[in-house]
Each structure stands twice: as structure tokens, then as C-alpha cells.
Design an enzyme around this catalytic site. Structure first.
Site, PDB file in Angstrom:
ATOM      1  CD  GLU B  60      -1.662  -2.439   1.427  1.00  0.00           C
ATOM      2  OE1 GLU B  60      -0.548  -2.626   1.974  1.00  0.00           O
ATOM      3  OE2 GLU B  60      -2.425  -3.384   1.145  1.00  0.00           O
ATOM      4  CG  HIS B 129     -11.762  -7.444   5.788  1.00  0.00           C
ATOM      5  ND1 HIS B 129     -11.232  -8.315   6.691  1.00  0.00           N
ATOM      6  CD2 HIS B 129     -11.087  -7.630   4.628  1.00  0.00           C
ATOM      7  CE1 HIS B 129     -10.279  -9.017   6.108  1.00  0.00           C
ATOM      8  NE2 HIS B 129     -10.161  -8.628   4.871  1.00  0.00           N
TER       9      HIS B 129
END
Lengths: 410, 337
Positions: B60, B129
Site C-alpha cells: 500500500e 475489513h
């Protein structure tokens, strides 16, 4: 194997500490001219050994020898010598200015001048560097006005960055110098992204990423290598190994990899080590790596083996963690003296002319300093306006900032 | 006018942007060949080629860092972080690099990137999540933070984000990708097809950043919400019968303070609803602003209803974030105060 054997942690230590005798006898230094020069499109697998050697051009007698010699004319070398001397005098004046309280902070390049000054000459207009705080030679050798650099260091009313940045954190798109971050290694992957963009747009420009030996431990260094390797970005990935990350010796970041160049091997990158105190060798390797990028062959990792003679910054005291005489014991010498000796050896220079140029350079730098100080220094004279502080956070100032600017009375 | 789900609208926004401007590039984990784990980028690689829409390594910080470099070159990268929960390795690049390039270089280098990330809960995603990290971005000078609540806004706001010359954090409430949410987990998912805001123009249009909208007019109390909670707030107002004015903030930074202040001055009461954890959440900022600007019109203290101050649980997620029952209780308390 014995069951239940007690384990112990290995913490690496440098060979010597203050009070000890500096010893670089364990640093293998190949003879100048002894390392082969492969074609730029060589299969990286065939040159894995270059990640463990050191490319050198200047020998002890000041001769340029071997297959990496000859990338520059005597006139270009003269110019290189001048750039390094300018950077050195610039450093000493700014260091003194910091001690005089004219700025808050400074970081010098002493002993590492060849790396950025020589590399810059392998670039073309439009190429972009993503530097750390010790590559001001890219600006000096690129012709950036020294007064502007000093204005930035003084954060005065002519500071191109409006007093927003720490001294020495320059920025100049026009001169191929990306705005410096204080956070280490972030720029490394940004350089790869910039190079990827150039490739996406089928442009001809290349990027150069810069990092110190200590910061190779940061995640972003590895992110950059993954991206550069995956997309074969047109970028030169530079690691300046000056032996010290503030007080931490290079062995702490390097771990068991042997060399920093060897980090590139796992990513399939051609990885070279070069004598960072040898202007000719740095230029030759930079040119080789830049050509690979320009010909769309891909990225190259280059480790510059050098030594940080000065303190890390004006806030550092190296006598607390390394022997005082260590810099003199450094086996690769002083880059300015080595290039000077080479030029004398080939008959292009003399001690007298060198002394004369030293004096001229000092005058030039002093004149620039006077001009910059006419605008002000950190604590006296003209300062960037408070109104400037609120500008440029966004392209368009949002309402909450307008309110705050109003509250501040500007 | 075509009907779209939110994920289709998001895809359409990127499609329209890529079609209009060759400088728009899209990349991230799984976004190329596969089209994204939520299919947000499906078909873009086939249409625009693999140098304009491609898969990135699982890194990321590398994704955002490379996007920053691309933006400094002059491209307009729109990158995907697969879940907002995964943005932490990229946080340094987002907050100290992307956010500051313009300022620290005095405009020499700019960073027009858009970072999309699915946010929030309601899909049984567990603690990694389901997070709502908006407050981690609204606190950062130089970033803009967008949270759409419906397909129409998602497309218009995303196009505006991509065209914005500064970095935008685009948080996509994943619970709303396929249909609106009325706050009742045991009811079947309704479709955007029957929802007026599921009608989305196929062509280019923008919803400007920094403009809130009154979703439901009312006169008794103002409810400030964004993303998934807009739907919970609307449902609660219907179910309680309280004459609540529901404001969908749409953009948290810059914030449309005028719309908020106008409403609260009219109603005299304010409830803030978000699904991120309560303490130091964006609701604290909203409550402080309302207090500063509407103190003399307030008839009761500003109340916040938010996620509990725990990591996001898996099995208890429907107890974790505010539903109509909790919001309704708070509304009734507020009306009685």
C-alpha cells in the site's frame, strides 16, 4: 541439535569506538581499473559479482585507468572540480552561519561531494531527482542559484519556499530536484512512480532516487525496489553508503546482505558498487545506469561507497560514537584532492591555479551570502509573511482556513 | 436515465474520467485483470490497456508513493486501497507526503491523486475489513475527505475528486455498494434500482466537493450523518415520526459548515451519527463546531451516536454500529432534553 539451548541476540557493532584505532583493513578495495565494464543491456544475472566489488577509475597516482575511464573531457572534469569546491565552501559558510544563529540547522556534504556533483552531469534537462538532504550537489552542479539556496536556508522573505521548510530541504522542479521530505525513504518509491509515469506517457525523461545507507532499512526502500523491478521503471536507484546513519554504523541497516548493492540482487536488478569519492567513477557508473533507463532497459541499483567526514547535522556530535581520526583513515581519500591530483597529473591544472580558484570560489560564496543576508536571516531582517502561512495548503483555500486566517488578523 | 448500483457508479466515474483524460491512470491490488475484489474497476483494463489500469504489488505504501510520483510528473492517478483497513502502511505517504507536497514546495510540485478505499462495516468483515478511518484523515492539513451515500453522489463526487488538483481520500461505504441500508440487518437487502439516487447519468457530471445536502427536511432536530448512516438516520426519522432534518455531509473536508449551521439554527437541536468509534471521532469535531456557531440557538446539548470504542467485532457487528433503535433512543432523549 540440542533441545532447550538458550538463544542469544546478535547486535552488530562497528569495528572501533571512540578511543580505538580506526581500522578499514577489512574493507576490500579492488585496484582502480580492475572491475569490468559490461554492456548496458547485460543480463543482470551475469554481473551479480559487481554488487560485491567497487568500481574505481582513479588510482593512487591520480591516473584514470580501466574500462570505466574516459566518460568526461578534461574541461568537464575541471567543471566538476569547481562544483565540488563550491559545494564545500558553501557548506562551510552555511555551517558557520548556523553556528552564528543565522539559521536553525544545517547538514553538510564533507567527503561526499563527488556523489551528487558527478551524478548530476549524467542527467539531461527534464530528468527528475528525488533526493535526500545530502545531495545539494545536484543543485550546485545543475546551475541552481546559490543565493536561492541560502534564502531557503535563512527562511527569509526571498525564500522560494516561504519559510515552510527546514533549512536545506530545497525544491526546484525546473532544476530536476523534487521537494525534500524529512521522513526517510518516502521519496524512493515516489521516484519510481515518477519514472513509471514517464514510461506510461512514452516520454524520454528518467528519474533518479536517492537514499542513505541507514534508510535502506525503511519499508519504502523495499517498496521502491518491488515497483521498479516489477514495472522496469526508467529510474536509477542510488544508495549513498557514507558508513553512518547519525550514530548508527552501516552494519545495522545492512544486516547479513554483505553490501547494500546486494539488496538489488533479489529483485533482479543490475546492482553496482562504485567508489563514491572518485568523481570519474561516479560519473561513469551514473552514465551507464542512466543509459539503461533511457534505453528502456530498466532500473539500476547503485551503491556509492563513501564516508561522511562531517557530523550528520549541526545537532550531531560524531566524536561521541566514532574515533576522531576515522575520516583520515578512510581508504578512498578525499574526492576534491583526488580529482585535483588527476587534473594536475594530466597537465590540465596546477597547485597555484587551484589556490587561486579556491580564493575565487570563496569570494563568490561570500558575495552570495551577503546578497542572501540582505533579505534577512532566520531571526533578523525580512521574513515570509504570516499570510503566506495560510496559502498553498490546497489549490483553493477552503472556508475553514479563510476563517482561521481572519482570526489570525492577516 | 440508467440505474446503477454504487459500485457501478464508481466504475462509471473512472470510465468517464479515463475516456476524457489520458492522464488518468488507475491501479491497485487486483484492480487490473480481475477488476477489483468489489469489481470497481472491472473492464477498465480491457478498455484502456494495461498501462492505464494495472495490478499493483501488495504494497500500500508503494501504491500511494508511486501515485504521488506520478502526480508530481503530471498524471492524475486514481488508486485503490483494497480495504480502508489496509491503508495504515500507506498512512505516512498519505499524510506526510501527498498532503504536503503543494505546501512544502510552494506549489512547485502538486499531488492530484485520488485514493479510493472501501470503508465501514455491515458485511461481516471483522476487525480488519470494517474500519472507518475518516477522522485520521480529516485531521491532516492538505487532504480532502469524501464519503458518498448513494450511486449518484458516488459518481459525481468521484469525478470531482479525480479532477481535483489536490489529494482526495475517497471513502466508499461498502455496505452501500449494492443497495441502500435501512439499518435493519434482518431485512433483505433492497436494490438501488428502486431508489431515486440509483438513477445516474451515464455521461460526465460532477457533484462539487464541500457541499452537503439536506436529504430529509425537518424542523425539530438536525441529524448530521454521512455514508451508511445517512440511510439509518432517514429510516429512524420515519420510524420515530420525529420531524428530523437529515443532512448528508458528503464531504467531511472541506466541510459545508453553512448548511449545518443554517439547519441547527432552525431546529435548535443536533444529533451526530457515525459508525466510526466515538472517542475523538469526526463527530467530536461536528459537535464542537455546532456548539461554537449555534450555542445561543441550541435547546439541548449536541448528542453523538457512534460505534463503540472497541475494535470492530465480527459476530456482534449489528450491535456495534448505530441502527435505528439506538439512533431513535438518542433522538427521543434529545427531544425531551
Amino acid at each position: 541439535m540440542t533441545d532447550g539451548q538458550r538463544l542469544s541476540l546478535h547486535v552488530p557493532e562497528p569495528e572501533v569506538r571512540p578511543g580505538g584505532k580506526p581500522d578499514f583493513s577489512n574493507v576490500p578495495i579492488p585496484k582502480a581499473g580492475s572491475v569490468r565494464r559490461p554492456e548496458v543491456d547485460v543480463d543482470p544475472k551475469e554481473i551479480r559479482d559487481l554488487a560485491y566489488s567497487i568500481i574505481r577509475v582513479l588510482d593512487r597516482e591520480g591516473e584514470a585507468v580501466g574500462p570505466w575511464a574516459g566518460s568526461l573531457t578534461p574541461e568537464e572534469l575541471m567543471e566538476g572540480l569547481k562544483h565540488m569546491m563550491l559545494l564545500r565552501v558553501f557548506d562551510s559558510r552555511m555551517l558557520m552561519a548556523q553556528r552564528q544563529g543565522k539559521t536553525s540547522f544545517y547538514m553538510q556534504h564533507l567527503g561526499e561531494e563527488a556523489v551528487s556533483c558527478a551524478f548530476r552531469k549524467a542527467l539531461l534537462p527534464g530528468d527528475m531527482n528525488f533526493p535526500t538532504y545530502r545531495q545539494a550537489g545536484l543543485l550546485i552542479a545543475g546551475g541552481y542559484p546559490m543565493v536561492e539556496m541560502m534564502n531557503q536556508i535563512y527562511s527569509n522573505d526571498a525564500d522560494p519556499l516561504k519559510g515552510r521548510q527546514l533549512p536545506i530541504m530545497y525544491s526546484s522542479k525546473e532544476f530536476g530536484f523534487f521537494t525534500i521530505s524529512g521522513n526517510l525513504a518516502t521519496q524512493y518509491v515516489q521516484a519510481v512512480g515518477w519514472a513509471m509515469a514517464s514510461a506510461i506517457k512514452n516520454d524520454t525523461k528518467i528519474a533518479a532516487a536517492w537514499i542513505g545507507d541507514g534508510s535502506t532499512a525503511e519499508s519504502d526502500f523495499h517498496s521502491a525496489l518491488v515497483f521498479a523491478s516489477t514495472y522496469r521503471a526508467p529510474v536509477v536507484l542510488n544508495v549513498v553508503n557514507n558508513q553512518w546513519a547519525i550514530s548508527t554504523f552501516q552494519g545495522v541497516a545492512r544486516g547479513g546482505s554483505g553490501t547494500f548493492a546486494a539488496r538489488g540482487l533479489g529483485y533482479g536488478l543490475p546492482s553496482l558498487r562504485v567508489d563514491g569519492n572518485d568523481y570519474l567513477a561516479v560519473h561513469a557508473v551514473a552514465k551507464w545506469a542512466a543509459e539503461r533507463a533511457r534505453r528502456n532497459i530498466g532500473p539500476t541499483l547503485v551503491e556509492y561507497v563513501t564516508y561522511r567526514v562531517g557530523a550528520h547535522s549541526t545537532s550531531d556530535d560524531p566524536s561521541a560514537y566514532r574515533p576522531k581520526e576515522e575520516s583520515e583513515a578512510w581508504p578512498l581519500g578525499d574526492p576534491v584532492i583526488r580529482l585535483k591530483n588527476h587534473l594536475i597529473r594530466i597537465g590540465a591544472w596546477s597547485e597555484e591555479r587551484h589556490k587561486q580558484m579556491e580564493a575565487e570560489i570563496r569570494d563568490t560564496v561570500v558575495a552570495a551570502q551577503k546578497e542572501a543576508e540582505r533579505h534577512g536571516t532566520l531571526h533578523s531582517g525580512g521574513r515570509p509573511s504570516m499570510r503566506d502561512m495560510f496559502e498553498g495548503v490546497y489549490a483553493e483555500m477552503p472556508p475553514h482556513l479563510k476563517r482561521q486566517r481572519q482570526q489570525a488578523g492577516v | 436515465m440508467p440505474r446503477m448500483t454504487m459500485i457501478e457508479a464508481i466504475r462509471s466515474a473512472m470510465d468517464v474520467s479515463m475516456e476524457r483524460d489520458d492522464d488518468v491512470v488507475v491501479f491497485g491490488e487486483d484492480v487490473g485483470y480481475f477488476g477489483g475484489v468489489f469489481r470497481g474497476t472491472q473492464g477498465l483494463q480491457q478498455k484502456y490497456g494495461k498501462t492505464r489500469c494495472f495490478d499493483a504489488p501488495i504494497n500500500e505504501s508503494g501504491i500511494v508513493g508511486a501515485a504521488i510520483g506520478m502526480a508530481a510528473y503530471g498524471l492524475k492517478p486514481c488508486v485503490e486501497i483494497q480495504f480502508a483497513d489496509y491503508m495504515y502502511p500507506a498512512y505516512d505517504q498519505l499524510t506526510q507526503e501527498a498532503a504536503r507536497l503543494r505546501y512544502r514546495s510552494n506549489g512547485d510540485f502538486t499531488c492530484g491523486i485520488t485514493v479510493r478505499m472501501p470503508t465501514g462495516g455491515g458485511i461481516f468483515g471483522g476487525q480488519t475489513h470494517s474500519q472507518s478511518p475518516e477522522a485520521l484523515f480529516t485531521h491532516v492539513c492538505g487532504l480532502q475527505v469524501v464519503v458518498p451515500s448513494n450511486p449518484y453522489d458516488a459518481k459525481g463526487l468521484l469525478i470531482a475528486s479525480i479532477e481535483n488538483p489536490d489529494p482526495v481520500i475517497f471513502l466508499e461505504p461498502k455496505r452501500l455498494y449494492n443497495g441502500p441500508f435501512d439499518g435493519h440487518h434482518d431485512r433483505p437487502v433492497t436494490s438501488w434500482a428502486g431508489h431515486p439516487l440509483g438513477e445516474v447519468p451515464a455521461e460526465h457530471f460532477v457533484v462539487p466537493l464541500g457541499k452537503a445536502v439536506v436529504r430529509r427536511p425537518g424542523s425539530a432536530v438536525t441529524v448530521l450523518a454521512y455514508g451508511t448512516m445517512v440511510h439509518v438516520a432517514e429510516a429512524t426519522a420515519e420510524e420515530t415520526g420525529i420531524d428530523a432534518e437529515v443532512i448528508d455531509l458528503r464531504t467531511l473536508m472541506p466541510l459545508d459548515l453553512d448548511t449545518i449551521v443554517t439547519s441547527v439554527k432552525k431546529t435548535g437541536r443536533c444529533l451526530v451519527v457515525h459508525e466510526a468509534t466515538l472517542t475523538s471521532g469526526f463527530g467530536a469535531e461536528l459537535a464542537a463546531l455546532v456548539q461554537e456557531h449555534c450555542f445561543y440557538q441550541l435547546e439541548a446539548p449536541v448528542i453523538r451516536v457512534a460505534g463503540w470504542d472497541t475494535p470492530y467485532p465480527h459476530a456482534q457487528e449489528w450491535d456495534y454500529f448505530p441502527g435505528p433503535a439506538r439512533v431513535g433512543r438518542a433522538l427521543r432523549d434529545l427531544m425531551e432534553a
